[in-house]
Design a protein around this motif. Structure first.
Motif, PDB file in Angstrom:
ATOM      1  N   ALA A  89       0.702  -1.130  -0.041  1.00  0.00           N
ATOM      2  CA  ALA A  89       0.040   0.032  -0.175  1.00  0.00           C
ATOM      3  C   ALA A  89       0.939   1.115   0.028  1.00  0.00           C
ATOM      4  CB  ALA A  89      -0.772  -0.052   1.246  1.00  0.00           C
TER       5      ALA A  89
ATOM      6  N   ALA B  74       2.302  -0.577  -5.962  1.00  0.00           N
ATOM      7  CA  ALA B  74       1.595  -0.890  -4.908  1.00  0.00           C
ATOM      8  C   ALA B  74       0.107  -1.207  -4.985  1.00  0.00           C
ATOM      9  CB  ALA B  74       1.492   0.468  -3.846  1.00  0.00           C
ATOM     10  N   TRP B  75      -0.250  -2.218  -4.323  1.00  0.00           N
ATOM     11  CA  TRP B  75      -1.641  -2.682  -4.643  1.00  0.00           C
ATOM     12  C   TRP B  75      -2.742  -1.872  -4.613  1.00  0.00           C
ATOM     13  CZ3 TRP B  75      -4.694  -2.959   0.005  1.00  0.00           C
ATOM     14  CH2 TRP B  75      -5.959  -3.173  -0.150  1.00  0.00           C
ATOM     15  N   GLN B  76      -2.510  -0.811  -3.452  1.00  0.00           N
ATOM     16  CA  GLN B  76      -3.491   0.130  -3.050  1.00  0.00           C
ATOM     17  C   GLN B  76      -2.733   1.561  -3.074  1.00  0.00           C
ATOM     18  OE1 GLN B  76      -6.982  -0.556  -0.256  1.00  0.00           O
ATOM     19  NE2 GLN B  76      -5.724   1.019   1.007  1.00  0.00           N
ATOM     20  N   VAL B  77      -3.409   2.333  -3.411  1.00  0.00           N
ATOM     21  CA  VAL B  77      -2.687   3.834  -3.105  1.00  0.00           C
ATOM     22  C   VAL B  77      -3.804   4.982  -2.927  1.00  0.00           C
ATOM     23  CG1 VAL B  77      -1.273   5.698  -4.357  1.00  0.00           C
ATOM     24  CG2 VAL B  77      -0.859   3.337  -4.929  1.00  0.00           C
ATOM     25  N   GLU B  78      -3.849   5.022  -1.620  1.00  0.00           N
ATOM     26  CA  GLU B  78      -4.822   6.223  -1.237  1.00  0.00           C
ATOM     27  C   GLU B  78      -4.493   7.616  -1.827  1.00  0.00           C
ATOM     28  OE1 GLU B  78      -5.382   6.039   2.764  1.00  0.00           O
ATOM     29  OE2 GLU B  78      -6.222   3.902   2.699  1.00  0.00           O
TER      30      GLU B  78
ATOM     31  N   PHE C 152     -10.800   3.293   2.312  1.00  0.00           N
ATOM     32  CA  PHE C 152     -10.511   1.875   2.085  1.00  0.00           C
ATOM     33  C   PHE C 152     -11.938   1.232   1.289  1.00  0.00           C
ATOM     34  CE2 PHE C 152     -10.562  -2.639   2.822  1.00  0.00           C
ATOM     35  CZ  PHE C 152      -9.152  -2.938   2.385  1.00  0.00           C
TER      36      PHE C 152
ATOM     37  N   GLY D  45      -0.719  -7.670  -3.838  1.00  0.00           N
ATOM     38  CA  GLY D  45       0.398  -6.878  -3.427  1.00  0.00           C
ATOM     39  C   GLY D  45       1.426  -7.046  -4.797  1.00  0.00           C
TER      40      GLY D  45
ATOM     41  N   SER E 157       5.220  -8.622  -1.080  1.00  0.00           N
ATOM     42  CA  SER E 157       4.053  -8.377  -0.636  1.00  0.00           C
ATOM     43  C   SER E 157       3.271  -9.361  -1.331  1.00  0.00           C
ATOM     44  CB  SER E 157       3.451  -7.138  -0.957  1.00  0.00           C
ATOM     45  OG  SER E 157       4.313  -6.038   0.060  1.00  0.00           O
TER      46      SER E 157
END
Length: 81
Positions: A17, A37-41, A47, A55, A59
């Motif tokens: 992340a 990255a799997w998730q980027v805020e 979320f 990942g 990861s």
């Protein structure tokens, strides 16, 4: 200006992340797309439990949930006429 350029953050063996903060949303999206990255805020984005999970690097590989999770079990075939 970013605290860490994507090249330095992508140099790690992990990629679960990340987060990007910017007053310019278009710039934040450009930077986020470069991160491995799997998730980027972006700017504290919420979320999303329906988003594919997975990942990069150590990861983990692969995805769970949604179309991306299903694609792991499919094989592409070309039919030529």
């Amino acid at each position: 200006m970013a605290d860490l350029p994507p090249s330095s953050t992508n140099g790690t063996p992990y990629g679960l992340a990340g987060a990007v903060w910017s007053g310019d949303q278009e710039h934040a999206v450009r930077v986020a797309r470069q991160l491995r990255a799997w998730q980027v805020e972006i700017n504290g984005g919420a979320f999303n439990v329906a988003a594919p999970f997975g990942g990069f690097g150590q990861s983990g590989y692969g995805r769970e949930l949604g179309v991306h999770g299903l694609e792991e079990f499919l094989e592409v075939k070309a039919l030529l006429f």
